[in-house]
Design an enzyme around this catalytic site. Structure first.
Site, PDB file in Angstrom:
ATOM      1  N   ASP A 258       1.986 -30.541 -10.358  1.00  0.00           N
ATOM      2  CA  ASP A 258       0.993 -29.663 -10.970  1.00  0.00           C
ATOM      3  C   ASP A 258       0.929 -28.352 -10.193  1.00  0.00           C
ATOM      4  O   ASP A 258       0.767 -28.350  -8.977  1.00  0.00           O
ATOM      5  CB  ASP A 258      -0.379 -30.344 -10.992  1.00  0.00           C
ATOM      6  CG  ASP A 258      -1.304 -29.711 -12.025  1.00  0.00           C
ATOM      7  OD1 ASP A 258      -0.804 -29.006 -12.925  1.00  0.00           O
ATOM      8  OD2 ASP A 258      -2.523 -29.914 -11.934  1.00  0.00           O
TER       9      ASP A 258
ATOM     10  N   HIS B  14      -8.524 -18.650 -13.010  1.00  0.00           N
ATOM     11  CA  HIS B  14      -9.067 -19.933 -12.559  1.00  0.00           C
ATOM     12  C   HIS B  14      -9.073 -19.984 -11.025  1.00  0.00           C
ATOM     13  O   HIS B  14     -10.092 -20.311 -10.414  1.00  0.00           O
ATOM     14  CB  HIS B  14      -8.220 -21.078 -13.127  1.00  0.00           C
ATOM     15  CG  HIS B  14      -8.569 -22.434 -12.587  1.00  0.00           C
ATOM     16  ND1 HIS B  14      -9.680 -23.141 -13.007  1.00  0.00           N
ATOM     17  CD2 HIS B  14      -7.966 -23.208 -11.649  1.00  0.00           C
ATOM     18  CE1 HIS B  14      -9.731 -24.293 -12.359  1.00  0.00           C
ATOM     19  NE2 HIS B  14      -8.712 -24.366 -11.520  1.00  0.00           N
TER      20      HIS B  14
ATOM     21  N   ARG C 247     -14.877 -20.025  -1.240  1.00  0.00           N
ATOM     22  CA  ARG C 247     -14.669 -19.014  -0.186  1.00  0.00           C
ATOM     23  C   ARG C 247     -15.015 -17.634  -0.742  1.00  0.00           C
ATOM     24  O   ARG C 247     -14.133 -16.869  -1.114  1.00  0.00           O
ATOM     25  CB  ARG C 247     -13.199 -18.987   0.262  1.00  0.00           C
ATOM     26  CG  ARG C 247     -12.648 -20.276   0.844  1.00  0.00           C
ATOM     27  CD  ARG C 247     -11.154 -20.150   1.093  1.00  0.00           C
ATOM     28  NE  ARG C 247     -10.430 -19.859  -0.134  1.00  0.00           N
ATOM     29  CZ  ARG C 247     -10.017 -20.769  -1.004  1.00  0.00           C
ATOM     30  NH1 ARG C 247     -10.217 -22.045  -0.762  1.00  0.00           N
ATOM     31  NH2 ARG C 247      -9.390 -20.425  -2.109  1.00  0.00           N
TER      32      ARG C 247
ATOM     33  N   GLU D 170      -9.307 -30.015 -17.150  1.00  0.00           N
ATOM     34  CA  GLU D 170      -8.542 -28.797 -16.876  1.00  0.00           C
ATOM     35  C   GLU D 170      -7.588 -28.558 -18.034  1.00  0.00           C
ATOM     36  O   GLU D 170      -6.795 -29.429 -18.393  1.00  0.00           O
ATOM     37  CB  GLU D 170      -7.772 -28.917 -15.549  1.00  0.00           C
ATOM     38  CG  GLU D 170      -8.711 -28.886 -14.354  1.00  0.00           C
ATOM     39  CD  GLU D 170      -8.005 -28.694 -13.022  1.00  0.00           C
ATOM     40  OE1 GLU D 170      -6.809 -29.052 -12.913  1.00  0.00           O
ATOM     41  OE2 GLU D 170      -8.653 -28.182 -12.091  1.00  0.00           O
TER      42      GLU D 170
ATOM     43  N   GLU E 110      -4.455 -27.227 -19.540  1.00  0.00           N
ATOM     44  CA  GLU E 110      -3.141 -26.863 -19.001  1.00  0.00           C
ATOM     45  C   GLU E 110      -2.058 -27.045 -20.056  1.00  0.00           C
ATOM     46  O   GLU E 110      -2.244 -27.730 -21.055  1.00  0.00           O
ATOM     47  CB  GLU E 110      -2.783 -27.766 -17.801  1.00  0.00           C
ATOM     48  CG  GLU E 110      -3.797 -27.717 -16.676  1.00  0.00           C
ATOM     49  CD  GLU E 110      -3.252 -28.269 -15.359  1.00  0.00           C
ATOM     50  OE1 GLU E 110      -2.005 -28.312 -15.191  1.00  0.00           O
ATOM     51  OE2 GLU E 110      -4.080 -28.653 -14.514  1.00  0.00           O
TER      52      GLU E 110
ATOM     53  N   ASP F 136      -5.800 -32.222 -17.404  1.00  0.00           N
ATOM     54  CA  ASP F 136      -5.735 -32.750 -16.041  1.00  0.00           C
ATOM     55  C   ASP F 136      -7.166 -33.006 -15.561  1.00  0.00           C
ATOM     56  O   ASP F 136      -7.766 -32.192 -14.855  1.00  0.00           O
ATOM     57  CB  ASP F 136      -5.008 -31.728 -15.147  1.00  0.00           C
ATOM     58  CG  ASP F 136      -4.869 -32.220 -13.721  1.00  0.00           C
ATOM     59  OD1 ASP F 136      -4.782 -33.442 -13.522  1.00  0.00           O
ATOM     60  OD2 ASP F 136      -4.844 -31.373 -12.810  1.00  0.00           O
TER      61      ASP F 136
ATOM     62  N   GLN G  67     -12.941 -34.158  -5.169  1.00  0.00           N
ATOM     63  CA  GLN G  67     -11.974 -33.125  -4.766  1.00  0.00           C
ATOM     64  C   GLN G  67     -12.488 -32.311  -3.570  1.00  0.00           C
ATOM     65  O   GLN G  67     -11.760 -32.056  -2.608  1.00  0.00           O
ATOM     66  CB  GLN G  67     -11.701 -32.213  -5.962  1.00  0.00           C
ATOM     67  CG  GLN G  67     -10.623 -31.163  -5.732  1.00  0.00           C
ATOM     68  CD  GLN G  67     -10.401 -30.296  -6.982  1.00  0.00           C
ATOM     69  OE1 GLN G  67     -10.994 -30.521  -8.032  1.00  0.00           O
ATOM     70  NE2 GLN G  67      -9.538 -29.308  -6.850  1.00  0.00           N
TER      71      GLN G  67
ATOM     72  N   LYS H  61      -7.697 -36.499  -8.852  1.00  0.00           N
ATOM     73  CA  LYS H  61      -6.847 -36.059  -9.956  1.00  0.00           C
ATOM     74  C   LYS H  61      -6.012 -37.185 -10.562  1.00  0.00           C
ATOM     75  O   LYS H  61      -5.510 -37.040 -11.674  1.00  0.00           O
ATOM     76  CB  LYS H  61      -5.863 -34.987  -9.460  1.00  0.00           C
ATOM     77  CG  LYS H  61      -6.523 -33.752  -8.874  1.00  0.00           C
ATOM     78  CD  LYS H  61      -6.890 -32.763  -9.951  1.00  0.00           C
ATOM     79  CE  LYS H  61      -7.301 -31.434  -9.340  1.00  0.00           C
ATOM     80  NZ  LYS H  61      -7.566 -30.457 -10.381  1.00  0.00           N
TER      81      LYS H  61
ATOM     82  N   THR I  43      -4.730 -24.848 -14.461  1.00  0.00           N
ATOM     83  CA  THR I  43      -5.754 -24.500 -15.446  1.00  0.00           C
ATOM     84  C   THR I  43      -5.584 -23.066 -15.921  1.00  0.00           C
ATOM     85  O   THR I  43      -5.538 -22.139 -15.119  1.00  0.00           O
ATOM     86  CB  THR I  43      -7.152 -24.674 -14.824  1.00  0.00           C
ATOM     87  OG1 THR I  43      -7.206 -25.973 -14.248  1.00  0.00           O
ATOM     88  CG2 THR I  43      -8.235 -24.529 -15.867  1.00  0.00           C
TER      89      THR I  43
HETATM   90 CA    CA Z   1      -4.619 -29.177 -12.462  1.00  0.00          CA
END
Ligand code: CA
Length: 423
Positions: free
Chosen positions: A125, A132, A141, A197, A199, A231, A238, A251, A358
């Site tokens: 992935d 994203h 952050r 997610e 994707e 996903d 996480q 995941k 994503t």
């Molecule tokens: Ca992903």
């Protein structure tokens, strides 16, 4: 590198399968995506089929292949792949002499049971969605949303293939360790921040030998096609586990695919320039090629819809949460992912899947996950029936759809992927 337009893309082409000619149909004769199916309610082995209108066309029954092994078919050269597409297109076209024989190889899609389109040996992935990555990065952050490597190297991790299932997947809410920022110790229990997610899944066709990188100019010859990929992600698991080696149990409990692989050939009319914003670094030479600049990107519209248990009970259709386009969302092209993955000598094999990451657009209503839509769970979204969501609740069904539309081309669809979480 990218496929040239040919007779199979002719917008005037129509099929003797009448449902394929209806406006808005995902599977007109210009599409011809591949999947694996069997008659619903049977224990037969899965066979290779092509979607045409509301039917599945059985390739072996029609005498076009002598195998039920999709991975074997995927390993064919780009030239052989294009020849099969040309044969399918000619035979399914209005006025074809094949109609009488081939109509016996059709099964209505409503009577077919689909499975994952091939054996997925390895799943990687990536993280190509720059909006994203920026939005998520800001949550973790604020002073440095994008890591310094992001614009230079396609970021990815090796995922898990065993828990990838086909659309319709129902899975249990994952449990695991989580730790609130203000808690002294982690606790164990069901995830409270279950997310999706949005994707694309790129499927490898012909592989490469160990030690032999795939040059960017040849990368698309090694790509078979594209599916929709959800996903699923447990954000609270996480947040606690991802450092220093990346996502793990947050995941790998479930990933869901649409049943049809839309081939790179079918996508030929829907290519776009790959361009970097002014001031951004250009890719290093091994990730750069004229063909990739000219048409490396894909122009696919993606939608996400949600149907809660309450909506389902009331007979209400899924409500759309977002709609966006891949051209703007992805910072790296599929060809760049293939080349980067193999540049160190790593071997890809037929059926391997590369997730795009994503794909969120730049605007809030183009977000590809709930963590973005709800600003990290701080701002609930309100559904048409008044229900609110920050993250997914038990009984929620998440639906993703994709399609390509352009002037001068016939619209093609990627179909849909849906999945439901239960307690
Ligand atoms: Ca992903």
């Amino acid at each position: 590198m990218t496929t040239a337009l040919n007779a199979t893309h002719d917008p005037k082409l129509r099929s003797w399968v009448a449902s394929a000619n209806e406006p808005g149909c995902d599977f007109p004769i210009q599409n011809l995506p591949f999947g694996r199916f069997r008659a619903a309610g049977t224990e037969e082995g899965y066979r290779i089929g092509v979607a045409i209108g509301d039917q599945v066309f059985d390739l072996r029954a029609a005498g076009l292949v002598d195998t039920d092994d999709m991975n074997a078919l995927m390993s064919a050269s780009a030239k052989d792949r294009q020849a099969l597409r040309a044969a399918l297109s000619a035979g399914l076209a209005e006025g074809s002499g094949k109609e009488a024989a081939w109509s016996k190889a059709l099964l209505p899609q409503v009577k077919a049971e689909m499975t994952v389109p091939c054996r997925i040996g390895d799943y990687t992935d990536f993280y190509t969605g720059i909006h994203h990555a920026t939005t998520i990065g800001k949550l973790f952050r604020p002073d440095q949303p994008l890591m310094p490597n992001y614009k230079w190297v396609p970021i990815g991790y090796h995922g898990r293939a065993s828990s990838i299932c086909v659309s319709g997947q129902v899975f249990k809410r994952p449990q695991g360790q989580t730790k609130a920022p203000d808690a002294a110790e982690p606790s164990f229990g069901p995830s409270k921040r279950l997310d999706y997610e949005l994707e694309l899944g790129f499927f490898v066709g012909r592989g490469n030998a160990l030690g032999e990188p795939i040059a960017i100019g040849e990368a698309e010859d090694h790509l078979f096609g594209v599916t929709l990929l959800n996903d699923w992600s447990a954000r609270d698991l996480q947040a606690w586990e991802y450092q220093p080696l990346g996502p793990f149990l947050s995941k790998n409990f479930a990933s869901t695919l649409s049943p049809w692989i839309v081939t790179m050939e079918a996508l030929a009319p829907f290519r776009a320039k790959f361009e970097r914003p002014a001031g951004d670094p250009q890719p290093l030479p091994y990730l750069d090629a004229p063909s990739n600049r000219e048409s490396g990107a894909l122009d696919i519209t993606l939608e996400v819809l949600l149907q809660t248990a309450k909506m389902r009970a009331a007979g209400e259709a899924p409500a759309r949460l977002t709609r966006g386009n891949t051209t703007e969302a992805a910072y790296w092209t599929a060809a760049q992912l293939v080349t980067h993955h193999t540049v160190n000598g790593c071997n890809l094999q037929p059926g391997d899947m590369l997730g795009s990451g994503t794909l969120s657009g730049s605007k809030p209503d183009e977000a590809g996950s709930l963590i973005e839509l709800t600003l990290g769970g701080k701002q609930a979204i309100t559904l048409p029936n008044g229900e609110k969501r920050t993250f997914l609740e038990d009984g929620d069904t998440l639906v993703m759809r994709g399609y390509c539309e352009r002037a001068g081309a016939v619209r093609i669809g990627l179909g849909e992927v849906s999945g439901t979480v239960v307690a």
